[in-house]
Scaffold this active site. Structure first.
Site, PDB file in Angstrom:
ATOM      1  N   ASP A  78      -6.912   2.406  -3.388  1.00 42.50           N
ATOM      2  CA  ASP A  78      -7.518   1.872  -1.854  1.00 42.50           C
ATOM      3  C   ASP A  78      -7.558   2.882  -1.078  1.00 42.50           C
ATOM      4  O   ASP A  78      -8.504   3.338  -0.285  1.00 42.50           O
ATOM      5  CB  ASP A  78      -7.334   0.258  -1.226  1.00 42.50           C
ATOM      6  CG  ASP A  78      -6.284   0.602  -0.374  1.00 42.50           C
ATOM      7  OD1 ASP A  78      -5.237   1.029  -0.614  1.00 42.50           O
ATOM      8  OD2 ASP A  78      -5.785  -0.226   0.692  1.00 42.50           O
ATOM      9  N   ASP A  87      -3.213   6.303  -3.853  1.00 41.13           N
ATOM     10  CA  ASP A  87      -1.659   6.129  -2.908  1.00 41.13           C
ATOM     11  C   ASP A  87      -1.403   4.775  -4.084  1.00 41.13           C
ATOM     12  O   ASP A  87      -2.183   4.635  -5.215  1.00 41.13           O
ATOM     13  CB  ASP A  87      -1.915   5.023  -1.930  1.00 41.13           C
ATOM     14  CG  ASP A  87      -3.266   3.499  -1.554  1.00 41.13           C
ATOM     15  OD1 ASP A  87      -3.862   3.214  -2.477  1.00 41.13           O
ATOM     16  OD2 ASP A  87      -3.187   3.036  -0.637  1.00 41.13           O
ATOM     17  N   SER A 100       1.006  -1.241   0.042  1.00 43.63           N
ATOM     18  CA  SER A 100       0.161  -0.109   0.350  1.00 43.63           C
ATOM     19  C   SER A 100       1.156   1.174  -0.428  1.00 43.63           C
ATOM     20  O   SER A 100       1.501   1.388  -0.990  1.00 43.63           O
ATOM     21  CB  SER A 100      -0.879  -0.329   1.429  1.00 43.63           C
ATOM     22  OG  SER A 100      -1.406   0.900   1.283  1.00 43.63           O
TER      23      SER A 100
END
Length: 484
Positions: A252, A248, A112
């Site tokens: 998400d 990002d 992430s």
């Protein structure tokens, strides 16, 4: 001849490698995420779910370390007698939606937004994200890991995950609803850099690509860098965009800027999106802007700990109670759809994982419907402003120690922060330490669940004051790091 194996305890792996579950998946240093570690985690996940036949969907982000981790997870899938449904490099919510629609579990290799030297693995049941109970079951597992090859070649890419994700939004929003809009797209190394462009273009927007890079960029939508703030304003001045969009790394969490290049806070995007979708029930974390209650647009609001599993638990409570049109969001802007959403004769299916694309589309179309510039939308909300930032490489043990001291001793809090914060009137330890001040301002300290970072959130009556609180509190905490 089959390779011989050895039994491996996931608890032992966690203790020796440091790869363990945080707020969103199992994460650790790339150097510690060996093929054995990743194979073992994937094998433990497969043993913890009921799926014993068929396929497992798997995808990955654009970090250089992700293909090797995906290959190790794929080996565990293969050795379990299941088929590898490789979706390639697609957004986490696209992988989750594909798995949901196919009624199969999924594995997403992504770190992430966390620093470049780290990575992670997210796991999905056929009905959505794994729960904290599932995490505990995986952590307690003992699995067999081959002594020989622990990776396999990844198969050809199944494009269905990409195509279904595009169709999800193109079918829900009105045809060509963004015709005439000029949008800048800060692509960097985001997994959305192809799929979001496809969606926006299909809905009629002119999309101008900005800042694409082959080097991974760890964009944190809760702590946007000064460089990205300044760059967005330069792009806006140069190109005269209606808005700037980005996400990002695994797409998400949204990053949405107005026509001036000013990035919106994620919780503001979440509140506006919930209003656009005419939500009756909203679930968000304790650290979100209190405008979610103050705006008076939602019948029920639930606050939770930080992390999508807790937001999902809250969503399920509302659905069980009979609430319809239920959504959730986090301060990072990641948006979850808990129930079917009906709007203007179209239906959006649930997606119980964070998503970056939906909230940006909602806000852009809200501006279109109201005939206003994107910058005007935050003015529709009560005047509460939030800010957040972090100290990287701040030992988690020290974060917990300091937060514990502040919670137990108002005197300790006052000694360090009194001159900037004033007096505290109450506190909330739902997640970290959230302190409500006599001035009706808020400061909130919390160690990251994904990396050795200490985060600070603040809420105040104007943006400059919220940013001042965060900056000054973090500066004083850095002093404590030097003392230690």
């Amino acid at each position: 001849m089959e390779n011989s194996t050895r039994s491996v305890s996931i608890q032992e792996i966690q203790d020796t490698s440091g790869v363990r579950f945080g707020t969103s998946g199992a994460r650790g240093l790339v150097a510690d995420m060996t093929s054995e570690v990743c194979y073992a985690y994937a094998s433990a996940f497969l043993g913890a779910i009921p799926q014993k036949s068929g396929g497992i969907a798997i995808a990955m982000d654009l970090r250089p370390s992700s293909p090797a981790i995906a290959a190790a997870c794929a080996a565990a899938i293969h050795d379990s007698g299941l088929a590898i449904d490789f979706c390639g490099a697609v957004p986490t919510p696209a992988l989750a939606f594909h798995a949901q629609e196919r009624c199969v579990p999924g594995i997403m290799v992504t770190g992430s937004h966390i620093p470049f030297d780290r990575n992670g693995i997210k796991f999905y049941r056929a009905d959505g994200e794994i729960t904290k109970a599932d995490e505990a079951k995986i952590s307690a597992a003992v699995v067999d890991v081959p002594l020989g090859a622990q990776t396999v070649a990844l198969p050809s890419i199944n494009r269905n995950a990409y195509d279904a994700y595009v169709a999800r939004y193109v079918d829900f929003f009105p045809p060509r609803c963004f015709a005439g809009m000029r949008l800048g797209f800060y692509e960097h190394s985001s997994l959305a850099r192809e799929v979001l462009k496809s969606i926006l273009s299909a809905l009629g927007a002119e999309v101008i690509s900005l800042g694409r890079t082959d080097e991974f960029v760890p964009i944190d939508t809760e702590a946007v860098s000064k460089a990205d703030i300044e760059q967005a304003r330069r792009w806006a001045a140069q190109h005269r965009f209606d808005a700037i969009v980005s996400t990002d790394g695994d797409a998400d969490r949204p990053l949405l800027g107005d026509e001036n290049g000013d990035w919106f806070r994620g919780d503001v995007v979440g509140i506006l999106s919930a209003q656009y979708l005419r939500a009756q029930g909203v679930v968000t974390t304790v650290s979100s802007n209190s405008a979610v209650e103050l705006c008076g647009k939602f019948e029920q609001v639930i606050r939770t700990r930080i992390g999508s599993p807790y937001v999902i638990e809250g969503i399920e409570k509302l659905i069980t109670a009979g609430v319809t049109q239920v959504v959730g969001f986090e301060p990072n802007g990641g948006f979850l759809v808990g129930s079917p959403i009906e709007r203007d004769g179209r239906t959006l299916a649930p997606l119980m994982t964070r998503d970056a694309v939906l909230p940006m589309l909602c806000v852009l179309h809200m501006a279109r419907e109201r005939g206003v510039k994107v910058s005007a939308l935050p003015g529709l909300l009560p005047t509460r402003f939030t800010a957040s930032d972090r100290i990287q490489s701040f030992p988690t043990a020290l974060s917990k120690k300091l937060i514990g001291e502040f919670a137990e001793s108002p005197e300790a809090f006052a000694a360090l922060f009194g001159s900037i914060c004033g007096s505290a009137k109450r506190q909330d330890q739902t997640d970290g330490l959230r302190i409500y001040l006599e001035s009706d301002e808020i400061v909130h300290f919390r160690p990251s669940g994904n990396a050795p970072e200490l985060r600070c959130y603040a809420e105040a009556g104007d943006q400059a004051r919220a940013e001042q609180l965060v900056a000054e509190c973090l500066q004083r905490l850095k002093g404590q790091l030097k003392v230690e």
